[in-house]
Scaffold this motif. Structure first.
Motif, PDB file in Angstrom:
ATOM      1  N   MET A   1      30.558  46.564  33.882  1.00 17.53           N
ATOM      2  CA  MET A   1      31.740  45.734  33.937  1.00 17.53           C
ATOM      3  C   MET A   1      31.310  44.277  33.817  1.00 17.53           C
ATOM      4  O   MET A   1      30.280  43.876  34.337  1.00 17.53           O
ATOM      5  N   HIS A   2      32.091  43.492  33.146  1.00 15.78           N
ATOM      6  CA  HIS A   2      31.788  42.081  32.924  1.00 15.78           C
ATOM      7  C   HIS A   2      32.867  41.218  33.583  1.00 15.78           C
ATOM      8  O   HIS A   2      34.053  41.450  33.386  1.00 15.78           O
ATOM      9  N   PHE A   3      32.436  40.235  34.368  1.00 11.64           N
ATOM     10  CA  PHE A   3      33.362  39.318  35.027  1.00 11.64           C
ATOM     11  C   PHE A   3      33.121  37.909  34.521  1.00 11.64           C
ATOM     12  O   PHE A   3      32.019  37.555  34.137  1.00 11.64           O
ATOM     13  N   SER A   4      34.152  37.080  34.571  1.00 13.33           N
ATOM     14  CA  SER A   4      34.037  35.664  34.227  1.00 13.33           C
ATOM     15  C   SER A   4      34.793  34.843  35.268  1.00 13.33           C
ATOM     16  O   SER A   4      35.310  35.393  36.251  1.00 13.33           O
TER      17      SER A   4
ATOM     18  N   ALA B   1      39.345  35.491  41.572  1.00 14.48           N
ATOM     19  CA  ALA B   1      40.322  35.958  42.559  1.00 14.48           C
ATOM     20  C   ALA B   1      40.157  37.443  42.875  1.00 14.48           C
ATOM     21  O   ALA B   1      40.687  37.924  43.873  1.00 14.48           O
ATOM     22  N   LYS B   2      39.418  38.149  42.053  1.00  9.50           N
ATOM     23  CA  LYS B   2      39.191  39.580  42.287  1.00  9.50           C
ATOM     24  C   LYS B   2      38.043  39.827  43.265  1.00  9.50           C
ATOM     25  O   LYS B   2      37.710  40.975  43.552  1.00  9.50           O
ATOM     26  N   THR B   3      37.420  38.763  43.769  1.00 11.09           N
ATOM     27  CA  THR B   3      36.334  38.908  44.733  1.00 11.09           C
ATOM     28  C   THR B   3      36.879  39.574  45.991  1.00 11.09           C
ATOM     29  O   THR B   3      37.882  39.144  46.554  1.00 11.09           O
TER      30      THR B   3
END
Length: 151
Positions: A1-4, A9-11
């Motif tokens: 999965m890749h986050f930017s 806010a998904k932390t």
């Protein structure tokens, strides 16, 4: 999965254990000689578990065999299971025997050598290459063009 940045806010506020399906790899050393070993020039058994930050391999050196001179941008800790030899780290010769541990720093030229004329050497190598691979495929490995010295 890749986050930017947009995903900050998904932390999560609460940590949940993420237990993968595979937690065991039976018969690791039954798989010494494959394409990875051929590429490295000596026996290597890969421990196939879902770690995202650490790798574990079992290295095997025939009598009087050495690995190719190489370097990489990840750390390595070796634990010597059997045999006697040395690891050349840059210009330092680190002698080892069964029960010893050896540290190989980031980007240092090195090779492992089995000194015994009749007995095999075996070591466990723990590396943080998967961490770098998962941070953006930034794990690097380079082999010297010659066994005699640095390129």
């Amino acid at each position: 999965m890749h986050f930017s940045s947009k995903d900050f806010a998904k932390t999560r506020a609460v940590l949940l254990a993420q237990v993968p399906e595979r937690l065991h790899h039976a018969g690791v050393t039954e798989q010494f000689h494959g394409a990875f070993s051929d590429e490295r020039g000596h026996g290597v058994a890969l421990v196939e578990l879902p770690s995202r930050t650490l790798s574990l391999t079992i290295g095997h050196l025939r009598p009087e065999q050495s690995t190719r001179l190489h370097r990489h941008n990840y750390e390595t800790i070796l634990y010597i299971v059997k045999g006697q030899g040395y690891t050349l780290v840059e210009d330092r010769k680190i002698e080892w025997k069964a029960g010893d541990a050896v540290y190989v720093p980031v980007w240092a030229w090195h090779r492992h050598v089995n000194l015994h004329a009749k007995l095999e050497a075996e070591y466990v190598a723990c590396e943080n290459a998967p961490l770098l691979q998962n941070l953006g495929e930034i794990a690097l490995r380079e082999e010297a063009s010659s066994q005699e010295g640095h390129p």
